[in-house]
Scaffold this motif. Structure first.
Motif, short mmCIF file in Angstrom:
data_model
loop_
_atom_site.label_atom_id
_atom_site.label_comp_id
_atom_site.label_asym_id
_atom_site.label_seq_id
_atom_site.Cartn_x
_atom_site.Cartn_y
_atom_site.Cartn_z
N ARG A 49 0.84 -1.21 0.00
CA ARG A 49 0.00 0.00 0.00
C ARG A 49 0.87 1.25 0.00
O ARG A 49 1.80 1.37 0.78
N SER A 51 0.92 5.71 -1.62
CA SER A 51 0.34 6.78 -2.44
C SER A 51 1.19 6.94 -3.69
O SER A 51 2.41 6.92 -3.63
N ARG A 53 1.25 9.25 -7.52
CA ARG A 53 0.64 10.38 -8.25
C ARG A 53 0.95 10.35 -9.73
O ARG A 53 0.77 11.33 -10.42
N GLN A 129 -4.06 19.61 -7.89
CA GLN A 129 -2.83 19.07 -8.48
C GLN A 129 -3.11 18.61 -9.92
O GLN A 129 -4.21 18.10 -10.20
N VAL A 183 -4.01 7.91 -4.77
CA VAL A 183 -3.60 8.77 -3.65
C VAL A 183 -4.85 9.50 -3.13
O VAL A 183 -5.61 10.05 -3.92
N VAL A 184 -5.05 9.45 -1.82
CA VAL A 184 -6.19 10.18 -1.27
C VAL A 184 -5.78 11.65 -1.16
O VAL A 184 -4.63 11.96 -0.91
N ARG A 185 -6.76 12.54 -1.40
CA ARG A 185 -6.39 13.96 -1.48
C ARG A 185 -7.36 14.85 -0.71
O ARG A 185 -8.58 14.69 -0.81
N ALA A 186 -6.75 15.82 0.00
CA ALA A 186 -7.56 16.85 0.67
C ALA A 186 -7.45 18.18 -0.07
O ALA A 186 -8.25 19.08 0.16
N SER A 187 -6.45 18.29 -0.92
CA SER A 187 -6.22 19.55 -1.65
C SER A 187 -7.26 19.72 -2.75
O SER A 187 -7.05 19.33 -3.91
C1 LIG Z 1 -6.28 13.05 4.89
C2 LIG Z 1 -5.20 12.99 3.84
C3 LIG Z 1 -5.10 14.00 2.91
C4 LIG Z 1 -4.14 13.95 1.90
N1 LIG Z 1 -4.14 14.91 0.94
C5 LIG Z 1 -3.26 14.82 -0.09
C6 LIG Z 1 -3.32 15.76 -1.16
O1 LIG Z 1 -4.12 16.68 -1.18
N2 LIG Z 1 -2.44 15.60 -2.18
C7 LIG Z 1 -1.53 14.59 -2.21
O2 LIG Z 1 -0.77 14.51 -3.17
N3 LIG Z 1 -1.46 13.66 -1.21
C8 LIG Z 1 -2.31 13.75 -0.17
N4 LIG Z 1 -2.29 12.80 0.83
C9 LIG Z 1 -1.37 11.66 0.73
C10 LIG Z 1 -0.20 11.81 1.69
O3 LIG Z 1 0.68 12.81 1.23
C11 LIG Z 1 0.52 10.46 1.80
O4 LIG Z 1 -0.35 9.53 2.41
C12 LIG Z 1 1.78 10.58 2.64
O5 LIG Z 1 2.77 11.31 1.97
C13 LIG Z 1 2.35 9.21 3.04
O6 LIG Z 1 2.60 8.46 1.87
P1 LIG Z 1 1.99 6.99 1.69
O7 LIG Z 1 0.50 7.13 1.54
O8 LIG Z 1 2.63 6.45 0.42
O9 LIG Z 1 2.34 6.20 2.90
C14 LIG Z 1 -3.22 12.87 1.86
C15 LIG Z 1 -3.31 11.86 2.84
C16 LIG Z 1 -4.29 11.91 3.81
C17 LIG Z 1 -4.37 10.80 4.83
#
Ligand SMILES: Cc1cc2nc3c(=O)[nH]c(=O)nc-3n(C[C@H](O)[C@H](O)[C@H](O)COP(=O)(O)O)c2cc1C
Length: 216
Positions: A49, A51, A53, A129, A183-187
């Motif tokens: 698992r 993230s 992009r 993004q 990738v989950v995103r809040a932006s």
């Molecule tokens: C609530 C939440 C919001 C996030 N928002 C963004 C985002 O807007 N853009 C992005 O590229 N990654 C976003 N991420 C992904 C994180 O950057 C990523 O989970 C973190 O760098 C750790 O990497 P991994 O998921 O590979 O372990 C978000 C993750 C979470 C949990």
């Protein structure tokens, strides 16, 4: 020059307008039955698992989309209608919208169907993004507070954030199992996206999550 009869012009105009209307019409998509066997063992999926992009433009086959949505938030106990993600007091206020190049759909978990919402490609509006418009689908998690009963606003916000996390992690694990990028995103520009999706004020966008094949 020979004059074209007015009736012919009318017929051509009606034809153009109607084909335009049909082109804008989005039909429901009945998803094939999800495949619940196969996939990587859970411990391996957890190991993989991550993230990512970097998405390819390749579309997801309908069977993969079906499996993905079922894993995300499908009905796993038809007798009770309960789902693959838990829900505080079983309020089930979360909706999963699917933005594709063809338009926006709402995942109807009970019927395992995609309901058409909007015949417009809004993928580019699902986040700040640039990769968001590259991925073939973007999942948009929306809490419908009108289904959250008598909870306080603080409770509604807390639970919808927690519920989104469970759904999102299901998606992460399915993607890890299937070799998909996500990738989950809040932006997100939430007011802009809510307007594009024509959401009511008591529908709140929590997070979004693009899914696609990794770029080679
Ligand atoms: C609530 C939440 C919001 C996030 N928002 C963004 C985002 O807007 N853009 C992005 O590229 N990654 C976003 N991420 C992904 C994180 O950057 C990523 O989970 C973190 O760098 C750790 O990497 P991994 O998921 O590979 O372990 C978000 C993750 C979470 C949990």
């Amino acid at each position: 020059m020979k004059r074209i009869p007015i009736i012919v012009l009318w017929v051509v105009l009606i034809f153009i307008l109607s084909s335009e209307i049909f082109a804008q019409e989005l039909k429901p998509i009945q998803l094939p039955k999800p495949q619940m066997d196969g996939g990587k063992p859970l411990m391996q999926a957890l190991k993989e698992r991550e993230s990512s992009r970097d998405f390819s433009l390749e579309k997801l086959p309908l069977q993969v989309l079906s499996n993905l949505l079922w894993a995300a938030f499908g009905v796993n106990r038809p007798d009770s209608g309960k789902r693959t993600a838990p829900s505080a007091k079983n309020i089930q206020e979360m909706d999963v919208y699917v933005a594709t190049a063809d338009g926006l759909y709402l995942f109807d978990a009970k019927a395992h169907l995609l309901k058409p919402i909007l015949a417009e490609d809004i993928r580019g509006m699902t986040g700040r993004q640039s990769f968001v418009k590259v991925a073939p689908i973007n999942l948009i998690y929306v809490a419908d507070f009108s289904r959250a009963g008598t909870m306080t606003n603080e409770e509604k916000e807390f639970y919808s954030a927690a519920h989104t996390g469970f759904i999102s992690q299901n998606v992460y694990l399915y993607c890890a199992s299937e070799g998909l990028a996500t990738v989950v995103r809040a932006s997100i520009d939430r007011p802009m996206l809510a307007k594009a999706m024509k959401l009511r004020p008591d529908q709140r966008i929590t997070l979004a999550q693009p899914v696609g094949y990794p770029r080679k």
